[in-house]
Design an enzyme around this catalytic site. Structure first.
Site, PDB file in Angstrom:
ATOM      1  N   LYS A 125       3.959 -30.273  -1.070  1.00 32.50           N
ATOM      2  CA  LYS A 125       4.667 -31.246   0.467  1.00 32.50           C
ATOM      3  C   LYS A 125       5.234 -32.401  -0.120  1.00 32.50           C
ATOM      4  O   LYS A 125       5.277 -33.617  -0.815  1.00 32.50           O
ATOM      5  CB  LYS A 125       3.434 -31.228   1.438  1.00 32.50           C
ATOM      6  CG  LYS A 125       3.569 -30.819   1.853  1.00 32.50           C
ATOM      7  CD  LYS A 125       2.578 -31.135   3.618  1.00 32.50           C
ATOM      8  CE  LYS A 125       2.020 -29.963   4.168  1.00 32.50           C
ATOM      9  NZ  LYS A 125       2.624 -29.160   4.882  1.00 32.50           N
TER      10      LYS A 125
ATOM     11  N   GLU B 174      -4.336 -30.393  14.287  1.00 28.54           N
ATOM     12  CA  GLU B 174      -2.986 -29.411  14.293  1.00 28.54           C
ATOM     13  C   GLU B 174      -3.355 -28.902  16.285  1.00 28.54           C
ATOM     14  O   GLU B 174      -4.458 -28.969  16.701  1.00 28.54           O
ATOM     15  CB  GLU B 174      -3.752 -28.328  13.436  1.00 28.54           C
ATOM     16  CG  GLU B 174      -3.362 -28.157  11.981  1.00 28.54           C
ATOM     17  CD  GLU B 174      -3.702 -26.933  11.665  1.00 28.54           C
ATOM     18  OE1 GLU B 174      -3.283 -26.415  11.210  1.00 28.54           O
ATOM     19  OE2 GLU B 174      -5.455 -27.099  10.685  1.00 28.54           O
TER      20      GLU B 174
ATOM     21  N   HIS C 232      -1.530 -25.908  -1.517  1.00 28.27           N
ATOM     22  CA  HIS C 232      -0.114 -26.227  -0.815  1.00 28.27           C
ATOM     23  C   HIS C 232       0.259 -27.564  -0.432  1.00 28.27           C
ATOM     24  O   HIS C 232       1.644 -28.054  -0.067  1.00 28.27           O
ATOM     25  CB  HIS C 232       0.748 -25.217   0.858  1.00 28.27           C
ATOM     26  CG  HIS C 232      -0.032 -25.466   1.644  1.00 28.27           C
ATOM     27  ND1 HIS C 232      -0.954 -25.364   1.798  1.00 28.27           N
ATOM     28  CD2 HIS C 232       0.811 -25.862   3.005  1.00 28.27           C
ATOM     29  CE1 HIS C 232      -1.549 -25.229   3.372  1.00 28.27           C
ATOM     30  NE2 HIS C 232      -0.270 -25.994   3.567  1.00 28.27           N
TER      31      HIS C 232
ATOM     32  N   ASP D 106     -12.133 -24.779   5.365  1.00 26.24           N
ATOM     33  CA  ASP D 106     -11.277 -24.204   5.532  1.00 26.24           C
ATOM     34  C   ASP D 106      -9.646 -25.395   4.951  1.00 26.24           C
ATOM     35  O   ASP D 106      -8.993 -25.421   4.018  1.00 26.24           O
ATOM     36  CB  ASP D 106     -10.536 -24.318   7.086  1.00 26.24           C
ATOM     37  CG  ASP D 106      -9.092 -23.394   6.639  1.00 26.24           C
ATOM     38  OD1 ASP D 106      -8.823 -22.379   6.193  1.00 26.24           O
ATOM     39  OD2 ASP D 106      -8.316 -23.605   7.388  1.00 26.24           O
TER      40      ASP D 106
ATOM     41  N   LYS E   8       0.152 -31.965  16.065  1.00 31.89           N
ATOM     42  CA  LYS E   8       0.273 -31.942  14.956  1.00 31.89           C
ATOM     43  C   LYS E   8       0.667 -33.069  14.323  1.00 31.89           C
ATOM     44  O   LYS E   8       2.046 -33.677  13.899  1.00 31.89           O
ATOM     45  CB  LYS E   8       1.184 -30.671  14.990  1.00 31.89           C
ATOM     46  CG  LYS E   8       1.551 -30.515  13.267  1.00 31.89           C
ATOM     47  CD  LYS E   8       0.710 -29.546  13.225  1.00 31.89           C
ATOM     48  CE  LYS E   8       0.621 -29.728  11.149  1.00 31.89           C
ATOM     49  NZ  LYS E   8      -0.122 -28.658  10.845  1.00 31.89           N
TER      50      LYS E   8
ATOM     51  N   ARG F  80       0.764  -1.171   0.102  1.00 23.64           N
ATOM     52  CA  ARG F  80      -0.146   0.024   0.065  1.00 23.64           C
ATOM     53  C   ARG F  80       0.457   1.260  -0.096  1.00 23.64           C
ATOM     54  O   ARG F  80       2.024   1.233   0.281  1.00 23.64           O
ATOM     55  CB  ARG F  80      -1.345  -0.178   1.141  1.00 23.64           C
ATOM     56  CG  ARG F  80      -0.344  -0.165   2.591  1.00 23.64           C
ATOM     57  CD  ARG F  80      -0.684  -0.248   4.022  1.00 23.64           C
ATOM     58  NE  ARG F  80      -0.540  -0.325   4.750  1.00 23.64           N
ATOM     59  CZ  ARG F  80       0.452   0.352   5.509  1.00 23.64           C
ATOM     60  NH1 ARG F  80       0.796   1.029   4.798  1.00 23.64           N
ATOM     61  NH2 ARG F  80       1.485  -0.037   6.709  1.00 23.64           N
TER      62      ARG F  80
ATOM     63  N   HIS G  60      -7.347 -30.078   1.337  1.00 27.03           N
ATOM     64  CA  HIS G  60      -6.185 -30.318   1.520  1.00 27.03           C
ATOM     65  C   HIS G  60      -6.618 -32.013   1.489  1.00 27.03           C
ATOM     66  O   HIS G  60      -6.271 -32.847   0.973  1.00 27.03           O
ATOM     67  CB  HIS G  60      -5.398 -30.156   2.681  1.00 27.03           C
ATOM     68  CG  HIS G  60      -4.922 -28.695   2.839  1.00 27.03           C
ATOM     69  ND1 HIS G  60      -4.542 -27.916   2.096  1.00 27.03           N
ATOM     70  CD2 HIS G  60      -4.750 -27.983   3.990  1.00 27.03           C
ATOM     71  CE1 HIS G  60      -4.247 -26.486   2.095  1.00 27.03           C
ATOM     72  NE2 HIS G  60      -4.970 -26.615   2.883  1.00 27.03           N
TER      73      HIS G  60
HETATM   74  C1  BG6 Z   1      -4.449 -24.044   5.555  1.00 25.90           C
HETATM   75  C2  BG6 Z   1      -5.514 -23.431   6.152  1.00 25.90           C
HETATM   76  O1  BG6 Z   1      -4.645 -24.008   3.973  1.00 25.90           O
HETATM   77  O2  BG6 Z   1      -3.396 -25.234   5.898  1.00 25.90           O
HETATM   78  C3  BG6 Z   1      -5.032 -23.156   7.907  1.00 25.90           C
HETATM   79  O3  BG6 Z   1      -6.062 -22.584   5.924  1.00 25.90           O
HETATM   80  C4  BG6 Z   1      -3.655 -24.234   8.659  1.00 25.90           C
HETATM   81  O4  BG6 Z   1      -5.662 -22.804   8.585  1.00 25.90           O
HETATM   82  C5  BG6 Z   1      -2.838 -24.983   7.505  1.00 25.90           C
HETATM   83  O5  BG6 Z   1      -3.533 -23.852   9.446  1.00 25.90           O
HETATM   84  C6  BG6 Z   1      -2.289 -26.529   7.929  1.00 25.90           C
HETATM   85  O6  BG6 Z   1      -0.880 -26.287   6.883  1.00 25.90           O
HETATM   86  P1  BG6 Z   1       0.070 -27.358   7.073  1.00 25.90           P
HETATM   87  O7  BG6 Z   1       0.942 -27.512   6.360  1.00 25.90           O
HETATM   88  O8  BG6 Z   1       0.681 -26.760   8.532  1.00 25.90           O
HETATM   89  O9  BG6 Z   1      -0.582 -28.573   7.632  1.00 25.90           O
END
Ligand code: BG6
Length: 492
Positions: free
Chosen positions: A187, A221, A183, A240, A345, A55, A245
């Site tokens: 991995k 998590e 993402h 989410d 986790k 910005r 995922h």
């Molecule tokens: C994200 C979610 O896509 O993935 C988050 O929006 C989540 O809420 C995260 O915490 C988890 O990613 P990872 O790689 O830590 O399992």
């Protein structure tokens, strides 16, 4: 109209990487560190310029000092190099643009390499800005046939809204130039699933419902929603995590072998899995965490999180039993679960193989039979197989025991660290390779299936359950799986 003048391929051209949202969480925590690691490995093209869009009021020196202050102390051990860092910072150009003001995009036009570059637009932005930024780039005449766009999940919040976003993107970019990030696909261990399944005949020959009793896919998590109430409360764990995922993991576990390992074939096979998912009619559990303890520290419940409101029935945990109606998988349930503020986790896939029909050992040991393959994606990457052997010792007779046969990828391959998913994804995108990105069809099929599941789970008879922060989730999730004679991996 798309600017036809620059229909260039990426070979022998320079690269403009335009990062929208350059000082946001995602950029600072993931994207810029990943770019630095690519710089360190010598994988960034010499010509690449990173245009960081911020910005008004942020100067170039403030930008680089913020980036340095944030990223430098957080880099993985042994990866900071003064010279490389300074080259990396030199690539960064600061551009102040009010994203909603079309007249300001002129600054971007001026900054791009003239007529001789492939431009990538990376939207590290909230989805509500996707449309306006696309429109403004277009009006400024800086979307070329060779331009790429990278966007992050969530792509919409349901089928309809995802279609709208995809339509908008399709107005300006060809599908081969749209990179939708999940993402998890970047991995290393997720990619390894493909190697594991299709390079090992002892597994590929058993990979079907004749031999597999059930599959668990878990992503838990310990963190809560951090400071993201504004985003998360309208979304919940289903949208989410599960829609993207977990369904991607399910696709990789369940898909047919692709003819070739290219994006066309891999995406096609994943789409077939999504199409074969049975609509959910039952067996879906939504829950929310209440005050509790994680790693010995008291933590607030979801409703007491910063920025939270006293009332919300958004789920922070979801668990369901999914079925795939096709030749390979009919009869094998896939249990999916994911939640925030849980005890550990863990991201893992557990494949439970059927035991042999005839058991020749003492009947009281029958419960031990059946092997499980555990594919650990996080926090330690590796695989293990539970193997039954004879308990050693002459006094033990033919008593059995179950032990894990363990393969730890970091140890076995002597790597000092596993690269972050974004390093792989950005590199693939710069090389115009789409296999690790999600197609429009995949996104929309996943939403269609989830929309229906959300509708069922919101039905009045499906109450929202609760679990203490730091626990293993609601007890009802155990009951759900036990109803079918199955158990979660940690309860076996
Ligand atoms: C994200 C979610 O896509 O993935 C988050 O929006 C989540 O809420 C995260 O915490 C988890 O990613 P990872 O790689 O830590 O399992």
């Amino acid at each position: 109209m798309i600017n036809e003048n620059q229909n260039r391929s990426s070979a022998n051209t320079s690269q403009d990487f335009v990062l929208f949202g350059a000082l946001g969480n995602l950029s600072l925590k993931k994207l810029l560190p990943a770019m630095y690691q690519l710089e360190l490995s010598g994988l960034l093209d010499k010509s690449l310029v990173m245009h960081c869009v911020v910005r008004d009021g942020v100067s170039a020196s403030e930008l680089s000092s913020k980036i340095t202050k944030f990223i430098k102390p957080r880099l993985p051990k042994g990866t900071f190099n003064e010279g490389v860092w300074s080259n990396f910072i030199d690539r960064i150009k600061c551009i102040n643009v009010d994203l909603e003001d079309p007249s300001q995009y002129k600054k971007l036009t001026k900054a791009l390499h003239n007529n001789n570059s492939v431009v990538t637009y990376y939207f590290a932005l909230p989805p509500r800005l996707f449309e306006v930024v696309c429109d403004n780039l277009y009006s400024a005449g800086i979307i070329y046939k060779s331009s790429k766009i990278v966007i992050e999940k969530p792509i919409g919040r349901d089928y309809e809204s995802s279609q709208k976003i995809n339509d908008k993107l399709a107005d300006y970019f060809e599908e081969e130039r749209i990179y939708r990030i999940d993402h998890y696909l970047g991995k290393e261990t997720v990619q390894n699933l493909i190697a594991l399944r299709f390079a090992n005949s002892i597994l590929s020959n058993l990979w079907n419902s004749k031999n597999i009793e059930y599959v668990e896919i878990t992503a838990t998590e310990t963190i809560g929603i951090e400071d993201r109430w504004g985003y998360y409360d309208g979304v919940g764990q289903m949208r989410d995590m599960l829609q993207s995922h977990l369904l991607q993991l399910l696709c990789l576990v369940a898909m047919e072998p692709p003819n070739h390992l290219n994006s066309l074939n891999v995406r096609y096979e994943k789409e077939q899995v999504l199409k074969a998912l049975e609509p959910i009619t039952d067996n879906i559990i939504r829950a929310q965490y209440v005050d509790g303890e994680v790693s010995g520290k008291s933590v607030p419940g979801y409703l007491n999180e910063e920025g939270g409101s006293a009332q919300s029935d958004t789920e922070t945990y979801i668990c369901m039993r999914a079925e795939i109606s096709n030749w390979r998988w009919s009869g094998t349930p896939f249990y999916l679960r994911t939640g925030k503020r849980l005890a550990n986790k863990v991201t893992e896939i557990v494949i439970h193989f059927k035991p042999d029909q005839h058991f020749i050992f003492d009947k009281d040991q029958k419960g031990l039979s059946g092997n499980s393959l555990i594919i650990r994606l996080q926090p330690t990457e590796g695989i293990s197989i539970d193997i039954l052997t004879k308990d050693q010792g002459i006094e033990k007779g033919m008593r059995l025991r179950k032990d894990p046969l363990n393969l730890d990828f970091v140890e076995s391959q002597k790597v000092s660290r596993i690269p972050d998913a974004y390093e792989k994804l950005i590199l693939e995108m710069l090389n115009s390779e789409q296999r690790l990105f999600v197609s429009r069809n995949e996104v929309e099929l996943a939403w269609k299936w989830c929309d229906q599941a959300i509708q069922i789970s919101n039905h009045t008879s499906q109450q929202l359950h609760h679990y203490s922060a730091g626990s293993n989730g609601p007890d009802i999730a155990k009951e759900m799986i036990q109803k079918y004679g199955h158990r979660w991996h940690e309860d076996r």
